[in-house]
Design a protein around this motif. Structure first.
Motif, PDB file in Angstrom:
ATOM      1  N   PHE A 188       0.833  -1.162   0.129  1.00 26.14           N
ATOM      2  CA  PHE A 188       0.049  -0.124   0.020  1.00 26.14           C
ATOM      3  C   PHE A 188       0.926   1.030  -0.051  1.00 26.14           C
ATOM      4  O   PHE A 188       0.342   2.451  -0.270  1.00 26.14           O
ATOM      5  N   ALA A 236       0.202   3.907  -2.646  1.00 27.28           N
ATOM      6  CA  ALA A 236      -0.544   4.935  -2.591  1.00 27.28           C
ATOM      7  C   ALA A 236      -0.067   6.160  -2.063  1.00 27.28           C
ATOM      8  O   ALA A 236      -0.391   7.291  -2.226  1.00 27.28           O
ATOM      9  N   SER A 258     -12.184   6.722  -6.604  1.00 28.20           N
ATOM     10  CA  SER A 258     -11.632   6.000  -5.353  1.00 28.20           C
ATOM     11  C   SER A 258     -12.116   6.360  -4.013  1.00 28.20           C
ATOM     12  O   SER A 258     -11.793   5.728  -3.198  1.00 28.20           O
ATOM     13  N   ARG A 284      -6.394   2.504   1.147  1.00 31.34           N
ATOM     14  CA  ARG A 284      -6.539   1.141   0.999  1.00 31.34           C
ATOM     15  C   ARG A 284      -6.300   0.661  -0.411  1.00 31.34           C
ATOM     16  O   ARG A 284      -6.842   1.359  -1.398  1.00 31.34           O
ATOM     17  N   VAL A 285      -5.248  -0.266  -0.360  1.00 34.73           N
ATOM     18  CA  VAL A 285      -4.911  -0.671  -1.770  1.00 34.73           C
ATOM     19  C   VAL A 285      -4.608  -2.148  -1.862  1.00 34.73           C
ATOM     20  O   VAL A 285      -4.127  -2.643  -0.811  1.00 34.73           O
ATOM     21  N   ASN A 286      -4.809  -3.064  -2.953  1.00 35.28           N
ATOM     22  CA  ASN A 286      -4.772  -4.338  -3.164  1.00 35.28           C
ATOM     23  C   ASN A 286      -3.486  -4.723  -3.540  1.00 35.28           C
ATOM     24  O   ASN A 286      -2.832  -3.899  -3.981  1.00 35.28           O
ATOM     25  N   ALA A 345      -2.107  -3.802  -7.124  1.00 32.19           N
ATOM     26  CA  ALA A 345      -1.367  -2.603  -7.508  1.00 32.19           C
ATOM     27  C   ALA A 345      -0.065  -2.494  -7.145  1.00 32.19           C
ATOM     28  O   ALA A 345       0.752  -1.726  -7.805  1.00 32.19           O
ATOM     29  N   VAL A 355      -3.780   3.037  -9.876  1.00 31.01           N
ATOM     30  CA  VAL A 355      -4.089   3.245  -8.580  1.00 31.01           C
ATOM     31  C   VAL A 355      -5.603   3.475  -8.453  1.00 31.01           C
ATOM     32  O   VAL A 355      -6.326   3.182  -7.331  1.00 31.01           O
ATOM     33  N   ASN A 360      -7.434   0.267  -8.081  1.00 32.19           N
ATOM     34  CA  ASN A 360      -7.005  -0.491  -6.894  1.00 32.19           C
ATOM     35  C   ASN A 360      -7.299  -0.025  -5.760  1.00 32.19           C
ATOM     36  O   ASN A 360      -6.725  -0.557  -4.662  1.00 32.19           O
ATOM     37  N   ALA A 361      -7.371   1.234  -5.321  1.00 32.70           N
ATOM     38  CA  ALA A 361      -7.459   1.866  -4.229  1.00 32.70           C
ATOM     39  C   ALA A 361      -8.727   2.375  -3.666  1.00 32.70           C
ATOM     40  O   ALA A 361      -9.900   2.471  -4.745  1.00 32.70           O
ATOM     41  N   LYS A 362      -9.017   2.672  -2.615  1.00 29.87           N
ATOM     42  CA  LYS A 362     -10.125   3.129  -1.945  1.00 29.87           C
ATOM     43  C   LYS A 362      -9.684   4.029  -0.651  1.00 29.87           C
ATOM     44  O   LYS A 362      -8.857   3.629   0.065  1.00 29.87           O
ATOM     45  N   HIS A 363     -10.226   5.267  -0.513  1.00 33.47           N
ATOM     46  CA  HIS A 363      -9.558   6.173   0.571  1.00 33.47           C
ATOM     47  C   HIS A 363     -10.958   7.167   0.755  1.00 33.47           C
ATOM     48  O   HIS A 363     -11.770   7.396   0.162  1.00 33.47           O
TER      49      HIS A 363
END
Length: 402
Positions: A11, A14, A41, A154-156, A159, A249, A252-255
């Motif tokens: 992560f 990010a 995201s 959050r990233v998986n 990514a 990004v 694959n990300a959430k914030h």
């Protein structure tokens, strides 16, 4: 199949992109696409920490961000696992100190025993996200350190691999020979010790490896990976790849950071004189009912808590402000999977303090301080009476002789 500890720092992408690459994005004409990716995201699900009197503003305030790397993949989703049910393979709390242009990174091992409010019990902190999403992870971290967690990103895992590859790989001083399974457990990834140019899969294997050094050594190695990727992300040769990086990004990300939040952070913390400070939460191996946990060392928790609160310009807290301290005082240790009512814990702790205050103090010989004091007082009184009686007799005798 070899069971391994998955990547602790994927992560970090990010972090590196939001703080170091986005300013270059604006200069290269990708402003609109970047904003769209960030907006896509963005999730307005958490607005303010319960430990804050009011919401913070990243453009003016000292803030904290919890970076989460989740155990998520297409194969898991095909098997019915939702993204919100994924466990965290990686967790790092970052504080942004505007006064000193400093970013402190505190890594928290996934097996750390922590109180998870969503299930009201101590468990591995990796389970917090699966039990209640990012908010559950944020509250679990707040309970450990007694500091507000203002934002999350959050990233998986995919990514991490994709971005390292998109950057053309990174230069890294590999501390030992690597021989690890691929992320799909098909084949092996081998890297020789020494300074190497590594790709995404190799970088992932490097930060996954747990067979050579300790958790602390692995944490240090993973932190070094942050610096290597940040350095490559700032390379002018990477600007041509920004279009694809932004898309990776975004997918694959959430914030819960707005576009303005991220740009204000980027504009302030992108200079070369920004100082990174790194630490990993110390702990001990702990087996309970046949299950492994990483039992955090309380003194280190308290030490980190004071540093984080100072970074955020909060008053220095006391030991008794920390939940772990109260639990240890009441139960002797942290007990996994035992239901806990926090209000009851507070009442029990206050009662314990009252009992200790009211409890008679004892000497080494087992006598109470009060009893010893009483005896000493009686002896002094008797001695004084005897002396007075002797003085009177002496006076009377002297008078008789005269």
């Amino acid at each position: 199949m070899t069971v391994i500890n998955k990547v602790f720092k994927y992560f970090l992408i990010a972090l590196s992109l939001s703080l170091l690459v986005f300013p270059a994005v604006f200069a290269s004409g990708l402003y609109s696409k970047t904003k769209n990716a960030i907006d896509a995201s963005f999730s307005k699900d958490i607005e303010k920490s319960a430990l804050r009197d009011k919401a913070v503003d990243p453009s003016m305030d000292h803030i904290s961000i919890l970076f989460l790397g989740i155990d998520d993949s297409l194969s898991r989703r095909k098997n019915g696992q939702k993204e919100t049910e994924a466990r965290t393979d990686a967790m790092i709390l970052a504080t942004f100190d505007r006064s000193h242009k400093q970013i402190r990174l505190v890594s928290i091992p996934r097996d750390t025993l922590a109180y998870i409010p969503s299930v009201k019990q101590y468990d591995k902190i990796t389970h917090a996200h699966a039990e209640g999403g990012p908010e559950s992870s944020m509250k679990a971290v707040e309970n450990i350190f007694n500091v507000p967690v203002d934002y999350y990103a959050r990233v998986n895992m995919q990514a991490f691999v994709d971005i390292v590859d998109e950057l053309g790989g990174i230069d890294f001083n590999v501390p030992f020979d690597i021989d690890e399974p691929t992320k799909l457990d098909k084949g092996r990834i081998k890297v020789k010790k020494g300074k190497q140019h590594i790709n995404g899969d190799q970088a992932l294997a490097l930060v996954r490896s747990r067979h050579v050094d300790t958790d602390l050594g692995r944490g240090k190695r993973q932190m070094q990976m942050i610096e290597a990727i940040v350095k490559k992300a700032k390379d002018t040769n990477s600007i041509s790849k920004l279009d694809d990086l932004v898309e990776i990004v975004g997918n694959n990300a959430k914030h819960n950071l707005t576009f303005d939040n991220i740009t204000s952070l980027a504009s302030y913390y992108t200079s070369n004189d920004v100082e990174f400070k790194q630490t990993q939460l110390k702990g001990t191996d702990y087996m309970y009912n046949g299950i492994y946990y990483y039992n955090p060392v309380f003194d280190h928790i308290y030490e980190i808590s004071k540093l984080l609160r100072k970074d955020l310009q909060l008053p220095e807290g006391k030991k008794e402000d920390l939940l772990d301290y109260k639990i240890i005082q009441l139960k002797g240790d942290l007990i996994p999977l035992e239901k806990i009512d926090l209000d009851e814990i507070d009442k029990a702790y206050q009662q314990k303090l009252k009992e200790e205050k009211d409890k008679p103090k004892t000497n080494e010989d087992g006598t109470t301080v009060e009893a010893a004091t009483s005896e000493a007082t009686n002896e002094t009184t008797n001695s004084t009476s005897t002396e007075q009686s002797t003085d009177n007799t002496t006076t009377e005798t002297s008078t008789s002789e005269f």
